[in-house]
Write an enzyme that holds these catalytic residues in place. Structure first.
Site, PDB file in Angstrom:
ATOM      1  N   CYS A 112     -11.081  -2.626  -2.278  1.00 58.92           N
ATOM      2  CA  CYS A 112     -10.051  -3.551  -2.997  1.00 58.92           C
ATOM      3  C   CYS A 112     -10.308  -4.529  -2.177  1.00 58.92           C
ATOM      4  O   CYS A 112     -10.111  -6.083  -2.119  1.00 58.92           O
ATOM      5  CB  CYS A 112      -8.144  -2.825  -2.492  1.00 58.92           C
ATOM      6  N   HIS A 248      -4.257 -10.048  -0.798  1.00 59.22           N
ATOM      7  CA  HIS A 248      -4.064  -7.790  -0.445  1.00 59.22           C
ATOM      8  C   HIS A 248      -3.165  -8.059  -0.939  1.00 59.22           C
ATOM      9  O   HIS A 248      -2.258  -7.629   0.105  1.00 59.22           O
ATOM     10  CB  HIS A 248      -5.550  -7.784  -0.085  1.00 59.22           C
ATOM     11  N   ASN A 278      -0.896  -2.571  -5.932  1.00 61.35           N
ATOM     12  CA  ASN A 278      -1.824  -2.278  -5.204  1.00 61.35           C
ATOM     13  C   ASN A 278      -2.598  -2.311  -6.492  1.00 61.35           C
ATOM     14  O   ASN A 278      -3.136  -1.470  -7.173  1.00 61.35           O
ATOM     15  CB  ASN A 278      -2.034  -1.515  -3.986  1.00 61.35           C
TER      16      ASN A 278
HETATM   17  N1  ACO Z   1       7.189   9.869  -0.906  1.00 56.04           N
HETATM   18  C1  ACO Z   1       7.836  10.174   0.536  1.00 56.04           C
HETATM   19  N2  ACO Z   1       7.301  10.800   1.959  1.00 56.04           N
HETATM   20  C2  ACO Z   1       6.230  10.744   1.353  1.00 56.04           C
HETATM   21  C3  ACO Z   1       5.607  10.518   0.527  1.00 56.04           C
HETATM   22  C4  ACO Z   1       5.810   9.680  -0.671  1.00 56.04           C
HETATM   23  N3  ACO Z   1       5.416   8.836  -1.452  1.00 56.04           N
HETATM   24  N4  ACO Z   1       4.404   9.842   0.671  1.00 56.04           N
HETATM   25  C5  ACO Z   1       4.044  10.126   2.385  1.00 56.04           C
HETATM   26  N5  ACO Z   1       5.430  10.959   2.062  1.00 56.04           N
HETATM   27  C6  ACO Z   1       5.315  11.775   3.898  1.00 56.04           C
HETATM   28  C7  ACO Z   1       4.041  12.296   5.067  1.00 56.04           C
HETATM   29  O1  ACO Z   1       4.334  13.831   3.524  1.00 56.04           O
HETATM   30  C8  ACO Z   1       4.910  11.918   5.660  1.00 56.04           C
HETATM   31  O2  ACO Z   1       5.602  14.015   5.665  1.00 56.04           O
HETATM   32  P1  ACO Z   1       5.988  13.956   7.108  1.00 56.04           P
HETATM   33  O3  ACO Z   1       6.411  13.403   8.490  1.00 56.04           O
HETATM   34  O4  ACO Z   1       6.372  15.074   6.999  1.00 56.04           O
HETATM   35  O5  ACO Z   1       4.466  14.490   7.700  1.00 56.04           O
HETATM   36  C9  ACO Z   1       5.284  11.251   5.746  1.00 56.04           C
HETATM   37  O6  ACO Z   1       6.584  10.599   4.434  1.00 56.04           O
HETATM   38  C10 ACO Z   1       5.339  10.266   6.843  1.00 56.04           C
HETATM   39  O7  ACO Z   1       4.017   9.854   6.252  1.00 56.04           O
HETATM   40  P2  ACO Z   1       3.192   8.467   6.570  1.00 56.04           P
HETATM   41  O8  ACO Z   1       1.520   7.936   5.787  1.00 56.04           O
HETATM   42  O9  ACO Z   1       3.104   8.731   8.249  1.00 56.04           O
HETATM   43  O10 ACO Z   1       3.635   7.467   6.211  1.00 56.04           O
HETATM   44  P3  ACO Z   1       3.419   5.663   6.542  1.00 56.04           P
HETATM   45  O11 ACO Z   1       4.521   5.123   6.308  1.00 56.04           O
HETATM   46  O12 ACO Z   1       2.233   5.241   7.087  1.00 56.04           O
HETATM   47  O13 ACO Z   1       3.609   5.360   4.949  1.00 56.04           O
HETATM   48  C11 ACO Z   1       1.889   5.158   3.422  1.00 56.04           C
HETATM   49  C12 ACO Z   1       2.629   6.165   3.852  1.00 56.04           C
HETATM   50  C13 ACO Z   1       2.849   3.209   2.719  1.00 56.04           C
HETATM   51  C14 ACO Z   1      -0.074   5.397   2.303  1.00 56.04           C
HETATM   52  C15 ACO Z   1       0.600   3.590   4.911  1.00 56.04           C
HETATM   53  O14 ACO Z   1       0.812   4.192   5.049  1.00 56.04           O
HETATM   54  C16 ACO Z   1       0.478   2.652   3.471  1.00 56.04           C
HETATM   55  O15 ACO Z   1       0.485   1.626   2.809  1.00 56.04           O
HETATM   56  N6  ACO Z   1      -1.059   2.659   4.040  1.00 56.04           N
HETATM   57  C17 ACO Z   1      -2.639   1.686   3.607  1.00 56.04           C
HETATM   58  C18 ACO Z   1      -2.387   1.975   2.086  1.00 56.04           C
HETATM   59  C19 ACO Z   1      -3.508   1.256   1.431  1.00 56.04           C
HETATM   60  O16 ACO Z   1      -2.720   0.232   1.527  1.00 56.04           O
HETATM   61  N7  ACO Z   1      -4.861   1.414   1.071  1.00 56.04           N
HETATM   62  C20 ACO Z   1      -5.171   0.666  -0.035  1.00 56.04           C
HETATM   63  C21 ACO Z   1      -6.795  -0.293   0.511  1.00 56.04           C
HETATM   64  S1  ACO Z   1      -7.256  -0.572  -0.516  1.00 56.04           S
HETATM   65  C22 ACO Z   1      -8.429  -0.084  -1.352  1.00 56.04           C
HETATM   66  O17 ACO Z   1     -10.136  -0.369  -1.403  1.00 56.04           O
HETATM   67  C23 ACO Z   1      -8.439   0.900  -2.349  1.00 56.04           C
END
Ligand code: ACO
Length: 341
Positions: A112, A248, A278
């Protein structure tokens, strides 16, 4: 020698995939996705579309807004982690499609952060005096490396392409670059492929994206904030001198945390993540193009760009906006754009 942005372009596939549609196939909801990411919908490439075809459309718009045709481009650098093929480079396919018969072409892959790496690479060729015009493209079909049964990743990504045309000038343009990497955290965000060690490929993961979202989130905020501070300092400015931040577009919460850390008011942070999700290497040039389309950019404005992705890899840059339209030679075609700053 300065590398100025004189053309911008974007292309998004027509097909819109909403949160509600995704919630019919995996256990999630529009409310969860909007609250945790800010994303409402994303675009999905049609079967006949690829990073090269999306990138070609964005490149053609960048040429039109610059008022030149492909034959005067010296180099095409394409940031992509979803190339049409392992080789040839997607940049070569774009080079052929836009009639850039005099240009060199190659891809860079920094996930990314691909556009930041491509932009820095392109600018160096101008600043060194080797080339006068470099087309920098970020193009991705993330939908093809997304596991649509994995709710923790499939709600985040979309397809699209953006491009800028860099041209040599006396001043302004790219004032600073910072690029960094930490390969020791490669395992928190990766995609295996047909050239990976067979020992590392599992049936469960296939060739799809695997991510530890929570870890990525933490590093993304820290890394983009630090790189942004360094890029601002290297350009001899302070955060108060930044008129627009175009980061980004991964997650609205990541962007808000970076803005807060830098002390930037929320209204200086450009975001279109709710419409596209994204789009990896495409997100910064698409957002830059839309900031221009919305007439937010004025000559002399300082624009902070910051990207982050798998690798881990990240970077930031400060650009002084000098307005669109090539000034080097008589424009070959000026269908739109050159009149607006
Ligand atoms: N819908 C509902 N629940 C979900 C979903 C979903 N789509 N995805 C995860 N959950 C659940 C999890 O299972 C977890 O449940 P649990 O507590 O029972 O275990 C709960 O939601 C919380 O999960 P977290 O991972 O702690 O949620 P968080 O608030 O961190 O959000 C997210 C997750 C959106 C993925 C966040 O961590 C994020 O944006 N991270 C960065 C990702 C990113 O930007 N990546 C790209 C980088 S660039 C590249 O090079 C590709």
């Amino acid at each position: 020698m300065a590398a100025r942005i004189v053309g911008v372009g974007k292309y998004l596939p027509e097909r819109i995939l909403t949160n509600e549609e995704i919630s019919r196939t995996v256990e999630t909801s529009d409310d969860w996705i909007v609250e945790r990411t800010g994303i409402r919908e994303r675009r999905i490439a049609a079967d006949h579309e690829t990073s090269a075809t999306l990138g070609t459309e964005a490149a053609l718009m960048a040429l039109r807004t610059a008022g030149i045709d492909g034959s005067s481009v010296d180099l095409i650098v394409c940031g992509t982690s979803t190339p049409d093929s392992i080789f040839p480079a997607t940049a070569s396919l774009i080079q052929d499609a836009i009639g850039a018969r005099n240009a060199a072409a190659f891809d860079v892959n920094a996930a990314c952060a691909g556009f930041m790496a491509a932009l820095a690479t392109g600018a160096q060729f101008i600043e060194s005096g080797l080339y006068e015009r470099v087309l920098v493209v970020g193009s991705e079909v993330m939908s093809r490396i997304t596991n649509w049964h994995d709710r923790s990743t499939c709600v985040l990504f979309g397809d699209g392409a953006g491009a800028v045309l860099l041209e040599k000038g006396e001043s302004g343009g790219a004032l600073s670059f910072v690029l960094k990497s930490d390969g020791s955290a490669a395992n928190i965000l990766y995609v295996r492929g047909p050239t990976s060690s067979p020992l590392t490929i599992s049936e469960a993961e296939g060739y799809f994206m695997v991510m530890d979202g929570r870890e990525v989130f933490k590093v993304a905020v820290r890394a983009m904030e630090e790189a942004s501070r360094q890029a601002i300092a290297r350009s001899g400015l302070t955060a108060g001198d930044i008129h627009h931040a175009i980061p980004h577009q991964a997650n609205a919460r990541i962007m808000a945390s970076v803005a807060k850390g830098l002390g930037l008011p929320a209204d200086r942070m450009f975001s279109n993540v709710e419409r596209y999700g994204n789009t990896s290497s495409a997100s910064i040039p698409v957002a830059l193009c839309e900031a221009w389309e919305e007439e937010r950019l004025n000559i002399g404005d300082h624009i902070l760009l910051a990207g982050f992705g798998g690798g881990l890899a990240w970077g930031a840059s400060v650009i002084e906006w000098t307005g669109l339209g090539s000034v080097l030679a008589q424009p070959a075609s000026a269908s739109f754009g050159a009149s607006q700053a």
